[in-house]
Scaffold this motif. Structure first.
Motif, mmCIF file in Angstrom:
data_model
loop_
_atom_site.group_PDB
_atom_site.id
_atom_site.type_symbol
_atom_site.label_atom_id
_atom_site.label_comp_id
_atom_site.label_asym_id
_atom_site.label_seq_id
_atom_site.Cartn_x
_atom_site.Cartn_y
_atom_site.Cartn_z
ATOM 1 N N LYS A 237 0.842 -1.206 0.000
ATOM 2 C CA LYS A 237 0.000 0.000 0.000
ATOM 3 C C LYS A 237 0.874 1.250 0.000
ATOM 4 O O LYS A 237 2.024 1.216 0.478
ATOM 5 C CB LYS A 237 -0.981 0.006 1.167
ATOM 6 N N ILE A 244 -5.528 -2.600 -1.468
ATOM 7 C CA ILE A 244 -6.644 -2.672 -2.408
ATOM 8 C C ILE A 244 -7.248 -4.074 -2.385
ATOM 9 O O ILE A 244 -6.551 -5.072 -2.568
ATOM 10 C CB ILE A 244 -6.204 -2.298 -3.824
ATOM 11 N N GLY A 258 -4.992 -5.322 -7.515
ATOM 12 C CA GLY A 258 -5.303 -4.049 -8.169
ATOM 13 C C GLY A 258 -4.252 -2.982 -7.951
ATOM 14 O O GLY A 258 -4.253 -1.953 -8.625
ATOM 15 N N VAL A 259 -3.332 -3.232 -7.011
ATOM 16 C CA VAL A 259 -2.350 -2.191 -6.693
ATOM 17 C C VAL A 259 -1.395 -1.957 -7.873
ATOM 18 O O VAL A 259 -0.955 -0.828 -8.112
ATOM 19 C CB VAL A 259 -1.590 -2.521 -5.379
ATOM 20 N N GLN A 262 -2.773 0.568 -10.227
ATOM 21 C CA GLN A 262 -2.755 1.916 -9.634
ATOM 22 C C GLN A 262 -1.361 2.512 -9.639
ATOM 23 O O GLN A 262 -1.176 3.690 -9.903
ATOM 24 C CB GLN A 262 -3.272 1.856 -8.198
ATOM 25 N N GLU A 265 -0.543 3.604 -13.149
ATOM 26 C CA GLU A 265 -1.222 4.853 -13.499
ATOM 27 C C GLU A 265 -0.506 6.056 -12.888
ATOM 28 O O GLU A 265 -0.293 7.077 -13.550
ATOM 29 C CB GLU A 265 -2.652 4.780 -12.956
ATOM 30 N N ALA A 266 -0.125 5.885 -11.620
ATOM 31 C CA ALA A 266 0.551 6.988 -10.921
ATOM 32 C C ALA A 266 1.912 7.281 -11.562
ATOM 33 O O ALA A 266 2.302 8.454 -11.698
ATOM 34 C CB ALA A 266 0.716 6.630 -9.441
ATOM 35 N N SER A 277 0.844 -2.269 -17.274
ATOM 36 C CA SER A 277 0.846 -3.132 -16.092
ATOM 37 C C SER A 277 0.217 -4.475 -16.401
ATOM 38 O O SER A 277 -0.604 -4.595 -17.324
ATOM 39 C CB SER A 277 0.106 -2.468 -14.924
#
Ligand code: F6P
Length: 359
Positions: A237, A244, A258-259, A262, A265-266, A277
């Motif tokens: 996290k 997530i 799902g991490v 994310q 995307e970041a 990913s």
């Protein structure tokens, strides 16, 4: 002696090798072995058990999955049962399980599983069932044992996958983010990340700072090579953020996931680098066990039967190199195995300049 054996929780490469080892070692002692299908469900359903013999366990050492089937929901102390209004009610059916165990004339049960299975076995032990557990998990997160079988196979597969990402990442000058399993432990990500030469490795044990991750990727693109591989464990996290959860089902632990997407995307947003990913998911659990896992699983299974033969019930088998040993179930409960901040492999990653999210 009449032994039952079941497999519970997520499958792991090597389960069939344990079943074979238990069957062969037991038969050789003149014991009878009965397989229970799908965890404890086979003790609640008609046709849920079957005799294991030499023929049934022939040639299965290298087979993934489990001959017995498995479940990671619906444990007997909280079994999903249809309620009066069509809803599902979690019900304690452990007495029914115990009654069937007695009806079968079993002297003991060898339960192969992870922390959930260990907890269930400990509760059945309290109810008078003779149990011995064999630890199983690709996550390697059980504190009672040094290495569980399944971990090496999952790690080898993940390493291979990470290795394959290098050429495509380099060809497109991309950042590739790959999410691995592991639940709340970073062993898979750390070891596969090191073995696969990842440039960033993010673990549940270290909340990551996305700015530091992006800075390290930018630095690599600017000063070294214009591509990067980021390995993220599913239980990771961000600093100040939450894990997530991909799914939450009644009577089952949450499913993480799902991490990776994310993080990708970041990174894309902050660095403007082309980023993709992927999630390795259950591919990490499938396929044939590595030779190391086969041998480890066979040794675990044989030790479980040695314990049963000696009447050492209520214990879990532990691999404490160089010995296969055991400890009381009660002592093993809640013992976790997480990557310590002073772990040598983690320090090795830092020594190489791999970003682990906090520097
Ligand atoms: O514990 C093994 C494991 O594969 C974890 O790494 C993962 O979080 C979980 O099981 C996935 O469970 P499921 O099979 O329910 O998707």
């Amino acid at each position: 002696m009449h032994l039952l054996i079941n497999t519970g929780g997520g499958d792991a490469p090597g389960l069939n090798a344990v079943i074979r080892a238990v069957t062969l070692s037991a038969l050789r002692r003149g014991f009878r072995v009965t397989g229970v299908r799908r965890g404890y469900s086979g003790l609640l359903e008609p046709g849920g058990t079957f005799a294991l013999d030499r023929d049934l366990v022939r040639g299965i050492t290298d087979r993934g999955g489990t001959l017995l089937g498995t479940v990671n929901r619906g444990q007997p102390f909280e079994y999903p049962v249809p309620g009066p209004n069509g809803e599902t009610v979690l019900t304690d059916v452990s007495d029914q399980v115990l009654a069937r165990y007695r009806e079968l004339g079993a002297d003991g049960l060898i339960a192969v599983g992870g922390d959930g299975s260990l907890r269930i076995a400990a509760r059945f032990r309290e109810k008078g069932m003779n149990v011995i557990t064999v630890p199983k998990t690709i996550d390697n997160d059980l504190g009672s044992t040094d290495t569980s079988f399944g971990f090496d196979s999952a790690m080898s597969f993940a390493t291979d996958a990470i290795g394959r990402l290098h050429s495509t990442a380099e060809a497109h000058s991309r950042v590739m983010v790959v999410e691995l399993m592991g639940r709340y432990a970073g062993w898979l990500a750390l070891h596969a990340g090191l073995a696969g030469a990842a440039h960033v490795i993010l673990l549940p044990e270290i909340d990551f700072d996305i700015e530091l991750v992006c800075r390290s990727i930018r630095h690599r693109f600017d000063t070294d090579r214009p591509f990067a591989i980021v390995v993220v464990a599913e239980g990771t996290k961000p600093k100040g953020g939450d894990r997530i959860v991909a799914r939450q089902e009644l009577g089952k632990e949450v499913t993480l996931g799902g991490v990776g997407a994310q993080v990708a995307e970041a990174i894309a947003e902050r660095t403007q680098l082309e980023t993709r990913s992927l999630v390795l998911g259950h591919l990490q659990r499938g396929g044939t066990p590595t030779p190391n896992d086969r041998v480890l699983a066979l040794r675990y299974g044989a030790e479980a039967v040695r314990l049963a033969a000696a009447g050492q019930w209520g214990r879990t088998v532990c691999w404490r190199p160089p010995r296969m040993t055991s400890m009381p179930l009660a002592d093993a409960l809640g013992l976790e195995h997480r990557v310590e901040l002073d772990d040598d492999a983690l320090q090795t990653a830092r020594d190489f300049g791999i970003c682990v999210g906090d520097a």
